[in-house]
Motif scaffolding. Structure first.
Motif, PDB file in Angstrom:
ATOM      1  N   ARG A 144       0.851  -1.163   0.042  1.00 49.74           N
ATOM      2  CA  ARG A 144      -0.001  -0.029  -0.173  1.00 49.74           C
ATOM      3  C   ARG A 144       0.981   1.330  -0.117  1.00 49.74           C
ATOM      4  O   ARG A 144       0.265   2.409  -0.341  1.00 49.74           O
ATOM      5  N   GLY A 312      -3.712  -5.332  -2.050  1.00 51.27           N
ATOM      6  CA  GLY A 312      -3.719  -4.139  -1.365  1.00 51.27           C
ATOM      7  C   GLY A 312      -5.038  -3.149  -1.162  1.00 51.27           C
ATOM      8  O   GLY A 312      -4.812  -2.547  -0.214  1.00 51.27           O
ATOM      9  N   ARG A 313      -5.920  -3.524  -1.507  1.00 59.60           N
ATOM     10  CA  ARG A 313      -7.157  -2.561  -1.639  1.00 59.60           C
ATOM     11  C   ARG A 313      -8.182  -3.495  -0.773  1.00 59.60           C
ATOM     12  O   ARG A 313      -8.505  -4.821  -1.072  1.00 59.60           O
TER      13      ARG A 313
END
Length: 314
Positions: A144, A312-313
């Motif tokens: 991220r 990463g979301r």
């Protein structure tokens, strides 16, 4: 031009702004006009490969750092890189070689190098898979915070395990010498066998990295899967000898012998152990080794790349 208004007896003149040149344009049209792109959007496959190649120094440095830090808290430090698989081999020798008689079909003079080679080579795949499944989910802070091709992480973890295997090979060579297995013309075959296994391991790590990013609980399941795979691959015993007196269909033995873990173990054993001749190998073993590497390597890379923008979301 201006508009004139009356406010408490005073005349106020307000200039009229000209119409915006962007008026009436949709969001995609505005983005195209000003050269804007979606943040974190997936690049094309060839562009992605170029980006990954551009990060090769990061991948190598990251793998070295992870390898160094792996046993940094242990008093013996990096010695555990070779001590761990060697201790596993000793345990398996005691249980399977002495107590259960798993040496059936293997000359007793080569059983020790047969077993140690199998443990080291299977551990290469096992550790690559287990590290790959956590490659994204275990490094969310890095994913991220920085923009980089996410495939760098599982590739780096596979490279880390390859470096660890190379350390273990020093111990394996000592075991071979101690049991009377000396260098011969087949030893160079270890290199292509390990290269093919590395490509296979990396592809499998990429597949499981994507799956693990979506389902982190998969990491808890993998030790059971890998243990089953180990017992089905002939790490501690000869598959043909064990199946010879069993009432099982012939295709079962073929599937077990042609599974990738068994194929790569057989090739390294054939290359390093004098008494492990071609008679122990299944037909077309090199073709299967190449096929598994290409199939899983390419499939894993494309499968991982397809979800690049989602890692990463939330």
């Amino acid at each position: 031009m201006s508009d004139t208004t009356q406010e408490k007896g005073a005349t106020v003149s307000t200039p009229t702004l000209p119409p915006s040149p962007d008026e009436g344009l949709s969001r995609p049209e505005l983005a195209a006009k000003y050269g804007l792109t979606v943040s974190g959007a997936r690049p094309g496959l060839l562009a992605y490969i170029r980006e990954l190649w551009g990060r090769r120094h990061f991948i190598l440095a990251f793998s070295r750092a992870k390898l160094t830090a792996q046993y940094s808290q242990a008093k013996l430090g990096q010695l555990w890189q070779v001590a761990t698989p060697l201790l596993n081999a000793l345990v398996y020798f005691f249980i399977f070689g002495l107590l259960l008689g798993a040496r059936k079909g293997i000359d007793k003079d080569i059983y020790v190098p047969f077993l140690v080679t199998g443990v080291f080579i299977f551990s290469f795949t096992q550790s690559s898979v287990q590290a790959g499944v956590r490659a994204i989910s275990g490094n969310l802070g890095l994913v991220r915070a920085l923009h980089f091709p996410r495939a760098s992480l599982p590739v780096s973890f596979s490279l880390q395990q390859l470096q660890q295997l190379l350390y273990s090979m020093i111990v394996l060579v000592v075991v071979l010498f101690a049991t009377g297995c000396w260098p011969n013309m087949r030893w160079p075959l270890v290199l292509p066998a390990l290269v093919l296994q590395f490509v296979f391991n990396t592809g499998l790590a990429l597949i499981l990295a994507r799956a693990g990013a979506k389902t982190p609980d998969l990491a808890q399941l993998m030790p059971f899967v890998m243990r089953t795979w180990m017992y089905a691959s002939g790490v501690m015993f000869s598959l043909p000898a064990m199946l010879a007196d069993k009432d099982v269909p012939g295709w079962v033995g073929d599937v077990l012998q042609w599974n990738p873990a068994a194929v790569y173990m057989d090739l390294v054993r054939f290359a390093l152990i004098d008494g492990y001749g071609s008679g122990y190998l299944p037909p077309h073993v090199w073709a299967f080794a190449l096929g598994w590497a290409v199939l899983i390597g390419v499939l894993g890379f494309v499968y991982f790349w397809k979800a690049e923008e989602r890692y990463g979301r939330g």
